[in-house]
Design an enzyme around this catalytic site. Sequence first.
Site, PDB file in Angstrom:
ATOM      1  N   GLU A 298       0.843  -1.209   0.000  1.00 19.37           N
ATOM      2  CA  GLU A 298       0.000   0.000   0.000  1.00 19.37           C
ATOM      3  C   GLU A 298       0.874   1.253   0.000  1.00 19.37           C
ATOM      4  O   GLU A 298       0.573   2.231  -0.672  1.00 19.37           O
ATOM      5  CB  GLU A 298      -0.953   0.011   1.204  1.00 19.37           C
ATOM      6  CG  GLU A 298      -1.841  -1.225   1.343  1.00 19.37           C
ATOM      7  CD  GLU A 298      -2.544  -1.663   0.072  1.00 19.37           C
ATOM      8  OE1 GLU A 298      -2.869  -0.805  -0.766  1.00 19.37           O
ATOM      9  OE2 GLU A 298      -2.763  -2.889  -0.099  1.00 19.37           O
ATOM     10  N   GLU A 320      -1.098  -2.387 -10.342  1.00 17.77           N
ATOM     11  CA  GLU A 320      -1.042  -3.556  -9.464  1.00 17.77           C
ATOM     12  C   GLU A 320       0.128  -4.492  -9.789  1.00 17.77           C
ATOM     13  O   GLU A 320       0.835  -4.947  -8.901  1.00 17.77           O
ATOM     14  CB  GLU A 320      -2.372  -4.315  -9.484  1.00 17.77           C
ATOM     15  CG  GLU A 320      -3.551  -3.519  -8.919  1.00 17.77           C
ATOM     16  CD  GLU A 320      -3.331  -2.991  -7.509  1.00 17.77           C
ATOM     17  OE1 GLU A 320      -2.386  -3.435  -6.826  1.00 17.77           O
ATOM     18  OE2 GLU A 320      -4.117  -2.102  -7.083  1.00 17.77           O
TER      19      GLU A 320
HETATM   20  N1  0A1 Z   1      -5.943  -1.495  -4.551  1.00 23.29           N
HETATM   21  C1  0A1 Z   1      -5.958  -2.415  -3.468  1.00 23.29           C
HETATM   22  C2  0A1 Z   1      -6.877  -3.539  -3.627  1.00 23.29           C
HETATM   23  C3  0A1 Z   1      -8.311  -3.302  -3.407  1.00 23.29           C
HETATM   24  C4  0A1 Z   1      -9.180  -3.371  -4.471  1.00 23.29           C
HETATM   25  C5  0A1 Z   1     -10.531  -3.273  -4.295  1.00 23.29           C
HETATM   26  C6  0A1 Z   1     -10.981  -3.093  -3.011  1.00 23.29           C
HETATM   27  O1  0A1 Z   1     -12.330  -3.047  -2.761  1.00 23.29           O
HETATM   28  C7  0A1 Z   1     -13.185  -3.556  -3.664  1.00 23.29           C
HETATM   29  C8  0A1 Z   1     -10.130  -3.005  -1.935  1.00 23.29           C
HETATM   30  C9  0A1 Z   1      -8.791  -3.094  -2.153  1.00 23.29           C
HETATM   31  C10 0A1 Z   1      -4.588  -3.066  -3.401  1.00 23.29           C
HETATM   32  O2  0A1 Z   1      -4.043  -3.431  -4.433  1.00 23.29           O
HETATM   33  O3  0A1 Z   1      -4.078  -3.233  -2.316  1.00 23.29           O
HETATM   34 ZN    ZN Z   2      -2.384  -2.909  -5.015  1.00 21.06          ZN
END
Ligand code: 0A1
Ligand code: ZN
Length: 870
Positions: A298, A320
């Site tokens: 994060e 990602e």
């Molecule tokens: N971006 C976050 C992952 C994440 C994606 C969707 C969410 O709610 C639907 C919550 C978190 C990560 O890659 O850590």
């Molecule tokens: Zn992420």
Amino acid sequence: MKTETPVVKYLADYKAPTHKIETVDLEFHLDDTQTQVFSKMKITPVNGNTLELNGEELKLKSVKVNGEEFSNYKEENEILTLTGLPSEAFTLEIHNEINPKANTALDGLYKSGGMFCSQNEPEGFRRITYFIDRPDNLSVFTTKIIADKKDYPFLLSNGNLIESGDLEDGKHFAVWNDPFAKPAYLYALVAGDLAVIEDTFKTKSGRDVKLQVFVDKGNEEKSHHAMESLKKSMKWDEKRFRLEYDLDIYMIVAVDSFNMGAMENKGLNIFNSAYVLASKETAEDRNFFGIESVVGHEYFHNWTGNRVTCRDWFQLTLKEGLTVFRDQEFSADLNSRSVCRINDVRNLKAAQFPEDAGPQSHPIQPKSYIEMNNFYTMTIYEKGAEVIRMYHTLLGEEGFQRGMDKYFELYDGQAVTTADFTHAMSVANDNYDFSQFRRWYDQAGTPVLDITTKYDEAAKEFTLTVNQSTPATPGQPTKEPFHMPFLLGLLDSAGNDMTLALKNRDDQNDLDRGLLHIKADTETFVFANVNERPVASLNRNFSAPVVLRSDLTDEDFVFLMANDNDDFNRYEAGQALALKNIHAMLKDENHQVDELFIKAWGSILNDNNIDEEFKAVCLSLPSMIDVAATIDIPNYRAIHEAKDKLFKLLANTYKLELASIYNDLSTERPFKVDAKAMGERKLRGFVLACLSTVEEHKELARECFKYATNMTDMMNSLSVMVNENLPGCQESLKEFYDKFKDQTLVMQKWLSVQASSCDDTTFDKVQELMKDEVFDMNVPNLVSALIGSFARNKVQFNHESGRGMKFIAEMIRKVDAINPQSASRLAGAFNDYRKMPADLKEIAKAELTAIVESDKTSKNVYEKLSKTLN
Ligand code: 0A1
Ligand code: ZN
């Protein structure tokens, strides 16, 4: 019957936004069921005077344009369309109401326990207020939160706190401003009665950043590991990527009800409490490791995701894949690099390879989706990270970092595409040609490399022929060849790497690092001056994420296990040999396990030069999924039994050595969370599992449980007792429950270990556990721990009677009514549909068809299951 087919969105339909929301001032009057949201936006038209705003589950109260009531709008299909708007910059004010308490989907603003929190990626913000809820709209957010002071002493949002104070009626307020323009998915709001631990970090340019971790009261002591991990992440990103944090404050909030692991909201990360809270008494080593890695992940998003974000959700792997690569490197730099790589690949093979071979297969940059939440997948994340790793292998660390510098130089503050990333990597490296490499973004499926080798003694030449092919995947019947970096070594009989010289090709330049470029369907490499028959170490460090089939012999694998200079391939050689034996056992019940393999396994066990953790991973048998991968219609019960038999044979053969290792590792030592100590506990747990299959050591697990002083030893022994149905199992489960029943994270382990047992009693047990007071269907972690563990329990899910899959189908329906994301994850259990035996397939078909045709089914579950049936 389902009356409307959900809408499919296509990458090819991308259109730039018609307006830009430059700034937005939000004001929240928090209330459990009737939160009032006032939004004042400064908007610049880009193209036309019709504006479409997203909005879901909102009660619209009023609309004003430039301060005047405005009625030229209509609300339809979750879009608020405003027409006849000014063609110059204007202000738009909207007042709407939301119901956070009713929000069991945990998407948008909701309640977790007593606190308000938000989750807006990818499209949750539209459940808070009307907005251009797409990542290419970047706005500066200011937030005023008004709430009861006693229940919600902490009021948090992104950026810097600029004002706060008391109001009438026991209320108070806080105003936050985030100076960095960002998409709405990075917006966050938290209000609650929390405990906080604080620290500071001095950045490389000398700025002090205030660090805060907010947790439920009473959990302060369990949040120090997360804080330490945050400081390590900040330091590492400065050192390895030269990236410095940009705000004066960084906050992490832990919540119990959360759909994923954590969320990188600017300056205010919201975390699933499973990735924050840890103490030696309540968390296993894998949890400590997971916290370090997710806190890192994060944090690293602050640059790769937040400062440079995605143009649209088809680009998700841009942030990602890259951020997973960064967190993997962080973990590897802080722990054992070899073991990290092995575990990452194990994870990839266990979860991404099957995804890519089944009905949900998609490229890392998908071409279409119905529900974006279904695309937070192993493919986008883990295969995406493998693709980034391939850039790194092709360019080397320096070249890769030059590319990263260029990426930030060109795109800081923008919403961009994966093609932009490739462009930066290319221009920073003499216009490196990535044109063929780009196929990794567009073609789904795991490529297969078939390799044959030949040694010509007289000519002193060694020939390697590599054939690549990629199986058809949904919507992609044929594939073009990939450009893959392929690391190799040729070992002489002393186990040393030979100097490589290619006879038939001019691409010699990467040979000193053992790098070959595979580009064509078939490639032939002829190595010259090879004075003896070498043993080839292929695809070292898993440089290309492929399935490898070669003509290496059992003797070659044994040699590699003992001698390879690449740790990954030492491990992989052992896996290959074990797999061969398991396959042979499945074909013939009376198959005699290969002596060579038993000996090689023993040599690793007895090798004092191998560190404990590496030893434990090398000795582990391939997963059931690894075994099933090459079988058309796998019989999981048979696979389980074959693995079990092999494991018992190895354990019984080496019981003396194992007992001595166990004793050595059982001497009193201080509890530490470092690679060495965690490795020792891991090996001890592995050895305990081995010994527990030996008649004279059946009591050992209970002993270990009784005297355990940390959760790793406790869970290692408990899971062995449960899986092997050993003496003391029931008492241990009871004692564990009595001790930890008030700690939901620990209870998740207790539920999961019971639901994962292959034993036929598990089905009834799970039904019983669903009634236990520690279980709650509204909390995704608990659904995953109990129902999810059962759904992933291959033997019980595929129970001959069909009861396992009928139960999971019923749970998908029930959970879907509460939380579609959670239900959609359960639906993944049916990804094996096409590989099921005919009678089970019939049962699955009836269940899935009923769900797909029901009007009550969410888009999330509909998309998954309709693909499964196709
Ligand atoms: N971006 C976050 C992952 C994440 C994606 C969707 C969410 O709610 C639907 C919550 C978190 C990560 O890659 O850590
Ligand atoms: Zn992420």
